[in-house]
Design a protein around this motif. Sequence first.
Motif, PDB file in Angstrom:
ATOM      1  N   ILE A 191       9.383  -7.709   7.434  1.00 43.77           N
ATOM      2  CA  ILE A 191       8.293  -6.887   6.911  1.00 43.77           C
ATOM      3  C   ILE A 191       7.127  -7.826   6.641  1.00 43.77           C
ATOM      4  CG2 ILE A 191       7.497  -5.466   4.991  1.00 43.77           C
ATOM      5  CD1 ILE A 191      10.330  -4.406   4.690  1.00 43.77           C
ATOM      6  N   ASN A 192       6.029  -7.595   7.338  1.00 46.88           N
ATOM      7  CA  ASN A 192       4.840  -8.419   7.151  1.00 46.88           C
ATOM      8  C   ASN A 192       3.752  -7.582   6.499  1.00 46.88           C
ATOM      9  OD1 ASN A 192       3.162 -10.829   7.573  1.00 46.88           O
ATOM     10  ND2 ASN A 192       2.054  -9.533   9.016  1.00 46.88           N
ATOM     11  N   VAL A 193       3.194  -8.092   5.407  1.00 43.49           N
ATOM     12  CA  VAL A 193       2.201  -7.352   4.628  1.00 43.49           C
ATOM     13  C   VAL A 193       0.842  -8.011   4.807  1.00 43.49           C
ATOM     14  CG1 VAL A 193       1.549  -6.543   2.335  1.00 43.49           C
ATOM     15  CG2 VAL A 193       3.980  -6.744   2.944  1.00 43.49           C
ATOM     16  N   ASN A 194      -0.117  -7.239   5.295  1.00 49.27           N
ATOM     17  CA  ASN A 194      -1.495  -7.707   5.397  1.00 49.27           C
ATOM     18  C   ASN A 194      -2.274  -7.208   4.191  1.00 49.27           C
ATOM     19  OD1 ASN A 194      -1.174  -9.033   7.862  1.00 49.27           O
ATOM     20  ND2 ASN A 194      -1.644  -7.199   9.040  1.00 49.27           N
ATOM     21  N   LEU A 195      -2.851  -8.146   3.443  1.00 48.38           N
ATOM     22  CA  LEU A 195      -3.649  -7.782   2.277  1.00 48.38           C
ATOM     23  C   LEU A 195      -5.108  -7.595   2.679  1.00 48.38           C
ATOM     24  CD1 LEU A 195      -2.204 -10.203  -0.432  1.00 48.38           C
ATOM     25  CD2 LEU A 195      -1.422  -7.921   0.209  1.00 48.38           C
ATOM     26  N   ARG A 196      -5.836  -6.928   1.820  1.00 43.07           N
ATOM     27  CA  ARG A 196      -7.261  -6.720   2.077  1.00 43.07           C
ATOM     28  C   ARG A 196      -7.981  -8.068   2.087  1.00 43.07           C
ATOM     29  NH1 ARG A 196      -7.943  -1.327   1.840  1.00 43.07           N
ATOM     30  NH2 ARG A 196      -6.451  -0.159   0.568  1.00 43.07           N
ATOM     31  N   ASN A 197      -8.896  -8.222   3.049  1.00 43.46           N
ATOM     32  CA  ASN A 197      -9.628  -9.485   3.163  1.00 43.46           C
ATOM     33  C   ASN A 197     -11.121  -9.202   3.184  1.00 43.46           C
ATOM     34  OD1 ASN A 197     -10.640  -9.506   6.155  1.00 43.46           O
ATOM     35  ND2 ASN A 197      -8.493  -8.858   6.268  1.00 43.46           N
ATOM     36  N   PRO A 198     -11.938 -10.178   2.820  1.00 47.23           N
ATOM     37  CA  PRO A 198     -13.381  -9.920   2.637  1.00 47.23           C
ATOM     38  C   PRO A 198     -14.101  -9.509   3.909  1.00 47.23           C
ATOM     39  CG  PRO A 198     -12.862 -12.269   2.468  1.00 47.23           C
ATOM     40  CD  PRO A 198     -11.561 -11.543   2.451  1.00 47.23           C
ATOM     41  N   ALA A 199     -13.526  -9.771   5.088  1.00 46.27           N
ATOM     42  CA  ALA A 199     -14.219  -9.456   6.337  1.00 46.27           C
ATOM     43  C   ALA A 199     -14.329  -7.956   6.581  1.00 46.27           C
ATOM     44  CB  ALA A 199     -13.519 -10.132   7.511  1.00 46.27           C
ATOM     45  N   ASN A 200     -13.357  -7.160   6.097  1.00 41.42           N
ATOM     46  CA  ASN A 200     -13.397  -5.731   6.442  1.00 41.42           C
ATOM     47  C   ASN A 200     -13.035  -4.804   5.289  1.00 41.42           C
ATOM     48  OD1 ASN A 200     -10.625  -6.100   6.214  1.00 41.42           O
ATOM     49  ND2 ASN A 200     -10.314  -6.286   8.422  1.00 41.42           N
ATOM     50  N   MET A 201     -12.995  -5.275   4.056  1.00 41.86           N
ATOM     51  CA  MET A 201     -12.650  -4.407   2.936  1.00 41.86           C
ATOM     52  C   MET A 201     -13.909  -3.827   2.300  1.00 41.86           C
ATOM     53  SD  MET A 201     -11.537  -7.245   0.065  1.00 41.86           S
ATOM     54  CE  MET A 201     -11.551  -6.126  -1.346  1.00 41.86           C
ATOM     55  N   ASP A 202     -13.709  -2.829   1.426  1.00 40.01           N
ATOM     56  CA  ASP A 202     -14.819  -2.243   0.686  1.00 40.01           C
ATOM     57  C   ASP A 202     -15.429  -3.272  -0.263  1.00 40.01           C
ATOM     58  OD1 ASP A 202     -14.298   0.269   1.852  1.00 40.01           O
ATOM     59  OD2 ASP A 202     -12.762   0.675   0.347  1.00 40.01           O
ATOM     60  N   ARG A 203     -16.727  -3.083  -0.546  1.00 39.26           N
ATOM     61  CA  ARG A 203     -17.361  -3.964  -1.531  1.00 39.26           C
ATOM     62  C   ARG A 203     -16.749  -3.764  -2.917  1.00 39.26           C
ATOM     63  NH1 ARG A 203     -23.357  -3.235  -2.048  1.00 39.26           N
ATOM     64  NH2 ARG A 203     -22.975  -1.114  -1.327  1.00 39.26           N
ATOM     65  N   LEU A 204     -16.371  -2.502  -3.214  1.00 34.14           N
ATOM     66  CA  LEU A 204     -15.733  -2.200  -4.492  1.00 34.14           C
ATOM     67  C   LEU A 204     -14.733  -1.074  -4.271  1.00 34.14           C
ATOM     68  CD1 LEU A 204     -15.524  -2.424  -7.622  1.00 34.14           C
ATOM     69  CD2 LEU A 204     -17.306  -0.666  -7.738  1.00 34.14           C
ATOM     70  N   TYR A 205     -13.547  -1.251  -4.805  1.00 32.34           N
ATOM     71  CA  TYR A 205     -12.524  -0.203  -4.746  1.00 32.34           C
ATOM     72  C   TYR A 205     -11.817  -0.171  -6.092  1.00 32.34           C
ATOM     73  CZ  TYR A 205      -8.287   2.311  -3.308  1.00 32.34           C
ATOM     74  OH  TYR A 205      -7.262   3.210  -3.208  1.00 32.34           O
ATOM     75  N   LEU A 206     -11.871   0.979  -6.756  1.00 33.58           N
ATOM     76  CA  LEU A 206     -11.251   1.155  -8.065  1.00 33.58           C
ATOM     77  C   LEU A 206     -10.163   2.211  -7.963  1.00 33.58           C
ATOM     78  CD1 LEU A 206     -14.436   1.249 -10.333  1.00 33.58           C
ATOM     79  CD2 LEU A 206     -12.980  -0.736  -9.842  1.00 33.58           C
ATOM     80  N   ASN A 207      -9.053   1.977  -8.647  1.00 34.64           N
ATOM     81  CA  ASN A 207      -7.948   2.929  -8.655  1.00 34.64           C
ATOM     82  C   ASN A 207      -7.329   2.958 -10.042  1.00 34.64           C
ATOM     83  OD1 ASN A 207      -4.629   2.908  -8.286  1.00 34.64           O
ATOM     84  ND2 ASN A 207      -5.658   4.578  -7.243  1.00 34.64           N
ATOM     85  N   SER A 208      -7.062   4.146 -10.529  1.00 29.05           N
ATOM     86  CA  SER A 208      -6.351   4.295 -11.799  1.00 29.05           C
ATOM     87  C   SER A 208      -5.202   5.270 -11.607  1.00 29.05           C
ATOM     88  CB  SER A 208      -7.277   4.787 -12.910  1.00 29.05           C
ATOM     89  OG  SER A 208      -7.786   6.079 -12.599  1.00 29.05           O
ATOM     90  N   TYR A 209      -4.125   5.075 -12.376  1.00 28.94           N
ATOM     91  CA  TYR A 209      -2.908   5.874 -12.236  1.00 28.94           C
ATOM     92  C   TYR A 209      -2.272   6.026 -13.602  1.00 28.94           C
ATOM     93  CZ  TYR A 209       2.094   6.644 -11.234  1.00 28.94           C
ATOM     94  OH  TYR A 209       3.391   7.118 -11.216  1.00 28.94           O
ATOM     95  N   VAL A 210      -1.786   7.244 -13.895  1.00 22.01           N
ATOM     96  CA  VAL A 210      -1.057   7.487 -15.129  1.00 22.01           C
ATOM     97  C   VAL A 210       0.027   8.518 -14.839  1.00 22.01           C
ATOM     98  CG1 VAL A 210      -2.645   9.308 -15.889  1.00 22.01           C
ATOM     99  CG2 VAL A 210      -1.270   8.067 -17.588  1.00 22.01           C
TER     100      VAL A 210
END
Length: 759
Positions: free
Chosen positions: A240-259
Amino acid sequence: MLCISRRRRNPLIMSLNSSILFVALLFFSFSSFSQTSWIEGTVIGKLPDGQKEKLYGANVYWSGTTSGVTTDTSGYFRLKKEASTDQLVVRFIGYVADTISADSGNLLQIALIQDNQLDAVEVEYRQKTTTIDFLTAKKVETIGERELLKAACCNLSESFETSPSVDVSFTDAVTGTREIQMLGLAGPYTQIMRENMPDVRGLSSIQGLTYTPGTWVEAIQLNKGTGSVVNGYESIAGQINVNLRNPANMDRLYLNSYVNQMGRLELNANLSADVGERWGTALLLHGKSNAIRNDTNEDGFLDNPLSKQFIGLNRWELYSDQGLHLQFGVKGTFIDNLSGQNDFTLSDRGSNTIWGMQMLTNRVEAWTKIGKVNPERPYESFGIQISGSYHDQETFFGLREYDATHSMLYGNFIFQSILGSTNHQYKTGLSFQYDDYLEEFNQTNYNRTEVVPGGFVEYSFKGSERFDLVAGLRGDYHNLYGSFVTPRLHLRYLLTENAVLRGSAGRGQRTANLLAENLGLMASSRDFIIQGDGSDKPFGLDAEVAWNYGVNLTHEFTLDYRDGSLTFDFYRTDFENQIVVDLDESPQEVQFYNLAGESYSNSFQAQLDYELVKRLDLRMAYRWFDVQTTYGDQLLKKPLISTHRAFANLGYETRDHWRFDYTINWQGGKRIPNTSSNLDEYQLAETSPDFILMNAQVSKYWRDEVFEIYVGAENILNFTQEAPILSSETPFSPYFDSSLVWGPIFGRNVYLGLRYRIR
């Protein structure tokens, strides 16, 4: 201590014999397919400002014929030579078409000029959330971001709710730890990587899945069976290979909240920015808190741990058009989990009247990757991967204590080129793995240092449109186990334009981390009995060695103008040696010893993906496991694994941006370890009942997914295992055991979340 001795075949000789067979097959394949004449090259586009771009999807075909191909993501193409013509036509929307004379033997470089007069063309395509590439020798299932958004996906262990290839279960009823399984084998038999570097292993082999928040994940590549020798020798059940978000193609800002209704609160923030013209950086932050005490089954124990969790990652990437790729990053993890009886607090530690648990983890990681493509020969490149981590863990379970540290250093050098033409490609390199463990359990030290230098070569044959071959061989020297050889082979044959058959075979070897991989068993009164031979080998036991063989068929079809796919796969794993975790000898003991007989896993899965009506996707799957191991002198089914599982997932998206997802799982009965010697009230049935789990989620987004709200429910039917903790009323008795978990511990769980993006 009981020492088991038996006559065994020399694994090095077996590996060498297998390697000879592998080389013979490689030679046969090479000689059979190397005579075909092919034209190959790359297609690029010249922009008005002088810049160049690789053209993905350019049409390349022989003039006056229908024989042609399209270029891949790097602009590369390979086309069989036509006897009737040498005129090659190259077309791409937005560029002026070109016709050239082409002859085999050379790598063509074709540059198209942009056509500024071309009218705009709008192309609409509905991208699949999970894809399987037809062109690779390995069957790699890519799980995209949209697939991950179908469930809450708060961390990596919760990212496979809609994937029938991966099972997720709880290790025990106290720590709240989720463990994944592939091919009926426990999580540590699957090599889990972060961007092709080792990630979840060692002391983090079970808990480490929670160290990667779901909002950080860009995509997951899942490969069953043996993996590539380039990534090491440890893969047995899959990768299982996991690619994380990288500065070349990610959003400038991403916010997430969970409850959720149990009081679990999570906040996530991803930020990216350019630093000058050549550098980009990303900051990924995660916080979690669970401060509410829940005991819905009224057994006197918390249903889930009280938790504080902070994880942060900062990564940097160099933007370069000169073929150079450079990135580096650092990550820190702090987790404090507290569980046990309802009224337990840290001030009660050491008490023999109230039972509690704490798991305190501090971890820091750093890595760098450097890659360079030869501009004169785009098929030639080298890469360097370096990573290191320090993991410190302090844990107690009632009156038991387990403290451990793990220092890890990994290095991998990879060189890639061709043999004569791009039909024959190879990778070769050197690797180094260093692990230093300091473990203390019940005042006994289990310290060791493992040093493993190695080298590898992997050959790829791509000289036919229908047939591909990837064959790898690596040799390593382990300072405690000695030298060993790892051969691996992957084959692909295109039966038709829409059906591909693949096969794989290979060897895997790993060191069993007995204590870290069985933390759930510490939450019981079982005595740990390790039947080692007193040598310097880890725990005095041999390395785990297994051979994995697999075959799979993927068929894509169109029915009633809508696309679908049907997949069948079968894998078998045979262990030469396995560290047996024996819970059957006595319910008051867990014994660890080298395998003295058979141990194998057979896995079959059938899966259907189809768009029932427009924007309504169906995924159905059935999976069968036959996993058996020799316990003492008796071959038994491995406990707590269901033989049968059926799965279905429905996903629908409306035109006005509503998404609906529903998943149903049926799991058959599981063998429960022998408890017949317990008192009557603490004896369990030999087999668990089957059960059904249902999850659902509804989400709504606005303004091109800038803002999104989602609400969902897990375990809708509110099914739970009755009395998951034996002797919960007397946790210091010899019958106390929270590890015999076969079903859900928590009941229905309703959650709410928000997402916000700035592109």
